[in-house]
Design an enzyme around this catalytic site. Sequence first.
Site, PDB file in Angstrom:
ATOM      1  N   GLU A   1      -6.517   0.827   2.325  1.00 28.61           N
ATOM      2  CA  GLU A   1      -6.586  -0.117   1.209  1.00 28.61           C
ATOM      3  C   GLU A   1      -7.846  -0.937   1.391  1.00 28.61           C
ATOM      4  O   GLU A   1      -8.036  -1.576   2.427  1.00 28.61           O
ATOM      5  CB  GLU A   1      -5.374  -1.052   1.222  1.00 28.61           C
ATOM      6  CG  GLU A   1      -4.102  -0.379   0.766  1.00 28.61           C
ATOM      7  CD  GLU A   1      -2.909  -1.322   0.787  1.00 28.61           C
ATOM      8  OE1 GLU A   1      -1.795  -0.855   0.538  1.00 28.61           O
ATOM      9  OE2 GLU A   1      -3.103  -2.527   1.064  1.00 28.61           O
TER      10      GLU A   1
ATOM     11  N   ASP B   1      -2.615 -14.306  -1.308  1.00 27.36           N
ATOM     12  CA  ASP B   1      -3.013 -14.038   0.071  1.00 27.36           C
ATOM     13  C   ASP B   1      -2.907 -15.266   0.959  1.00 27.36           C
ATOM     14  O   ASP B   1      -3.176 -16.383   0.535  1.00 27.36           O
ATOM     15  CB  ASP B   1      -4.454 -13.516   0.108  1.00 27.36           C
ATOM     16  CG  ASP B   1      -4.521 -12.071  -0.338  1.00 27.36           C
ATOM     17  OD1 ASP B   1      -3.842 -11.243   0.293  1.00 27.36           O
ATOM     18  OD2 ASP B   1      -5.221 -11.777  -1.331  1.00 27.36           O
TER      19      ASP B   1
END
Lengths: 279, 403
Positions: free
Chosen positions: A51, A62
Amino acid sequence: MTAERISAKFEACRSEGRAAFVAYLMAGDPDLDTSFECLKALAASGADIIELGAPFTDPMADGPAIQRAAQRSLAAGGSLSSTLDVAARFRLEDKVTPLIVMGYANPIFSMGLTNFAERAAAAGVDGVITVDLPPEEDASLREALAAHGLAVIRLATPTTTEARMKRVSDGAAGFVYYVSVAGVTGAAVGAEEDIREGVERARRLSGLPVAVGFGVRTGEQAARFACLADGVVVGSALVEEVRAAVEDGAPKSAVKRITVVAQSLSNAISSARIVRSMT
Amino acid sequence: MSRANAWSQWPDANGRFGEFGGRYVAETLMPLVLELEQEYARAKEDPAFQAEFDDLLTHYVGRPSPMYFAERLTEHFGGARIYFKRDELNHTGAHKINNCIGQVLLARRMGKTRIIAETGAGQHGVATATICARFGLPCVVFMGETDVERQKPNVFRMRLLGAEIVPVSSGTGTLKDAMNEALRDWVTNVSTTFYVIGTAAGPHPYPMLVRDFQSVIGREAREQILAAEGRLPDALVACIGGGSNAIGLFHPFLEDEGVRMIGVEAGGHGVNTGQHAASLTGGRPGVLHGNRTYLLQDQNGQIIDAHSISAGLDYPGIGPEHAFLHETGRAEYRTCTDTEALEAFQLCARLEGILPALEPAHALARVGEIARELGPDGLIVMNMCGRGDKDVFSIAAHLGVNI
């Protein structure tokens, strides 16, 4: 047929009786060339799927590790465009490792969906994860990507009920990314029983392989998840190696650091089911 | 209540105002966002909910807020008659509390036991902390480090009210960064926590419900100006950060085609300098914080930090309904620089004996030219959406005065 490289990889891992090791890195962190070398090192150290994070100024899903990675990348001139450049360079050298671009919607909309899909396909990208595009909002991206055989990877979470999972499954491709815990990337992992249940529901309703991520840091955690799911995603722990290299004043040493951590994670994931069957 | 009109059909079932709005959130939040939409639909039909909301607005907030004829400013500008809708006289000193009451009542209906909020100027944080104290709910307020520094009085007020303040250092430490951090907290504590968003932005249904809770401003204003002048105003003027005070004033007048609506964005050092917070004037459509709207962004789709003297306007986006009103031309949007806002602040203090917050000082800075454009037969209602006590220290610093 979309995302053939992804299906082939999960199939290969299954035939080997192990989960796939899905490794995340931020493109352009700490700079484009080093992140390219890090990608190659990941693939050489046992990462089955990569990824590739596309940096965004406002990564609200995040945790601190990936926030800082995005800031380092942006400071070094990183962008969605340069993310696709790194992907293309990687694909020239590696034809088998699936590449997933993971990021946020705005840079993609800014590039334009058609343009993005064309460039991602040309770069050899296999799928896209957009954290802030739930199924209700991803139709136009799916359409643009499907024209080039690319998958939109859907996310399922501990808040995804049976009914909601049906919605998530409708249009899902490649694999389902199961977020182990309600939280941001790099947070604590959820309870094993809950994850098992969530993974099984996602697999049953989507008919796709399921990879578990968010909060997997150690080989031990990775091994536990490898017994529950078809893939294990590790991000923050790898990204923190880049940070350590930068803070040591030796950014290029990120390649070596990532190699060490990736090999250890890969070993843990590969041997997890054998170890468990023996105990 | 406002009557049904072509504008009240928005948002549609997907939470869109034309192409703007939507629900661009992480999957973890989607079930909650959908549940909130259902719960709000039920609450709207529940007379007990409306009665409790109205009762708190009357007895706790002090509504209706007055409609005041600003006689000396009217004389000074020599144009249209200028009225202030005085939402700065509300409990806690701004319009923000209208929305906080509505959302905290919703949170209670949904069984949520913890409240979080983001704040820029601190007005929304203070209003949220106030209502949380009133209902005995723990309250955590995310505030950019820069804003913590320039809004010290409000930080102290929130602490007095029992709220926990979390300074946010990521990005430029302003409102957008506080919102990122609030979203991260929400996604982590989704089962217990209600996120009280302070402006008419974020994922559907927030832009709609914030607008509905703030529309009390426009409904009162409509009645009051009809009573005072026997007719509707020619223009409504309000400052725009995310745009909640403006949409609250505008919405009940949207069907009145003769009523112009003018939003004033923060022009910072000037829109041409790149240091501003004027997302409609200087931005383009994109996706941030749950909605599609106009954003300040670079050619790569990275968000550009906003700049404004006013912490409450220092945000690189705008509520999606304003983006829609802008594109359809139903509302007009102008800008005002930091310097112009400071001048308007001082003018209002001297001529009307009212210290406006720096946010409505932006609106006031455009009122003079609008008054002259309309001429002496014209009629303007400006939303005085907050009071300036909180800004006294930072204004002194800008004027080079040591206090």
